[in-house]
Design a protein around this motif. Structure first.
Motif, PDB file in Angstrom:
ATOM      1  N   ALA A  55      -7.638  -0.133   1.558  1.00  0.00           N
ATOM      2  CA  ALA A  55      -7.298   0.636   2.764  1.00  0.00           C
ATOM      3  C   ALA A  55      -8.444   0.577   3.770  1.00  0.00           C
ATOM      4  CB  ALA A  55      -6.985   2.087   2.396  1.00  0.00           C
ATOM      5  N   GLU A  66       0.552   5.567  -0.581  1.00  0.00           N
ATOM      6  CA  GLU A  66       0.933   6.440   0.534  1.00  0.00           C
ATOM      7  C   GLU A  66       1.871   7.521   0.031  1.00  0.00           C
ATOM      8  OE1 GLU A  66       4.418   5.274   3.084  1.00  0.00           O
ATOM      9  OE2 GLU A  66       3.816   3.254   2.474  1.00  0.00           O
ATOM     10  N   THR A  85      -2.333   6.311   2.933  1.00  0.00           N
ATOM     11  CA  THR A  85      -2.314   5.379   4.065  1.00  0.00           C
ATOM     12  C   THR A  85      -1.115   5.569   4.988  1.00  0.00           C
ATOM     13  OG1 THR A  85      -1.090   3.627   2.903  1.00  0.00           O
ATOM     14  CG2 THR A  85      -3.505   3.614   2.696  1.00  0.00           C
TER      15      THR A  85
END
Ligand code: ZN
Length: 258
Positions: free
Chosen positions: A245, A198, A5
Motif C-alpha cells: 500500500a 480494504e 486501502t
C-alpha cells in the motif's frame, strides 16, 4: 503496517460519529486509511479530512454510477485536485454493467478520461469492475503506464490475470469472509507483493460484523481470512500488504508511525 486501502469515510453513514470510528481504527492497529472520494463533493470532503489527520489520505474521481455527469468541468476539477499531495490516487472509477446507472458508452468515456488524468498526474487509479470484466481488461491494456488497484476484487480470473500481467494490484474486502465467497483462487494467485486489504466501508462488513455498518477497524478480519487462505502468519501478511500500500499510493512516513 495495517492499512485500509479503501473506505468511504466521507459517506453520510459516518457523519454522526466519525471521530469515534477513527479512534476505534487506531485502537485496532490501523495505521493508514485511504479515504475514497468518488465524486467532487466527496473528494473535497475526503481531502479536508486528510488535511487535518496525517494517517488519512484521499482519492478523487467519478464513480461509474455517475459517469453520465462527466464533462470538461469534471476534467478540470479532477486535474486540479490531483496536484494536491494528499490526493494519492484517481478513483474510484471503472465500469459497472450490473446496475448500469449510467449508459455504458458514457462509463467508457469517463473511465478512459480518468485513466489519462492518472497518467498525467503519475498517480495510480482505483478501479471498480462489476460484470464488465472484458471491457475493463481491454481499457486497462490501453493504459499500461497507469498503476491500477482492482478494488474489492470479485471479478473473474481472466480479469485478475489481465491485471497481473500489467503488474497491477488486487485489493480484497470483507467479501472474503462471506459464506458465499468462491474466489480463494484469486487470493492464492495474486503475488504477495500485489495484495492489498480494504474494508470498502460503509458496505460489505466482514464476518462477524456482517449486516452492520462497516468501518476501518474491521480490516483486521479481512487480513485474518487472507492469511488463513495463504497459510501464513497474519502479522507477516499485514506487514507485506502494508508495504504494498505504501508503494502503490506513495505514502509518506508520519510522526505517529511506531
Ligand atoms: Zn468503494
Amino acid at each position: 503496517m495495517l492499512i485500509d486501502t479503501h473506505c468511504h469515510l466521507a459517506d453520510t453513514a459516518y457523519a454522526s460519529d466519525l471521530p469515534q470510528v477513527l479512534e476505534r481504527a487506531w485502537e485496532a492497529g490501523v495505521a493508514r486509511i485511504v479515504v475514497i472520494g468518488e465524486s467532487r463533493e466527496r473528494a473535497e470532503a475526503a481531502l479536508a479530512m486528510a488535511a487535518v489527520e496525517p494517517r488519512l489520505v484521499a482519492t478523487a474521481g467519478v464513480h461509474p454510477h455517475d459517469a453520465q455527469g462527466w464533462s470538461p468541468d469534471s476534467e478540470q476539477w479532477l486535474r486540479e485536485l490531483l496536484q494536491n499531495p494528499r490526493i494519492v490516487a484517481v478513483g474510484e472509477t471503472g465500469l459497472d454493467f450490473h446496475y448500469d446507472h449510467s449508459p455504458r458508452s458514457l462509463q467508457h468515456r469517463a473511465f478512459e478520461a480518468q485513466l489519462a488524468l492518472a497518467a498525467e498526474a503519475k498517480k495510480p487509479a482505483v478501479i471498480h469492475a462489476r460484470e464488465a470484466d472484458e471491457d475493463v481488461a481491454a481499457i486497462l491494456a490501453g493504459h499500461p503506464d497507469v498503476s491500477v488497484i482492482l478494488h474489492s476484487f470479485s471479478s473473474g480470473m481472466a480479469l485478475l490475470r489481465a491485471g497481473l500481467v500489467l503488474r497491477h494490484y488486487v485489493s480484497f474486502s470483507g467479501m472474503v469472509t462471506f459464506k458465499n465467497w468462491r474466489l480463494d483462487d484469486a487470493i492464492l494467485e495474486t503475488p504477495i507483493d500485489r495484495l492489498l486489504l480494504e474494508t470498502d466501508g460503509p458496505y460489505l462488513a466482514p464476518v462477524p460484523h456482517r449486516g452492520q455498518r462497516n468501518e476501518p477497524g474491521f480490516v483486521r478480519h479481512v487480513a485474518e481470512r487472507i492469511a488463513l487462505v495463504r497459510g501464513m502468519p497474519v502479522d507477516e501478511l499485514i506487514h507485506l500488504t502494508g508495504e504494498n500500500a505504501r508503494r502503490v499510493f506513495q505514502l509518506q512516513a508520519s510522526a505517529s508511525d511506531s
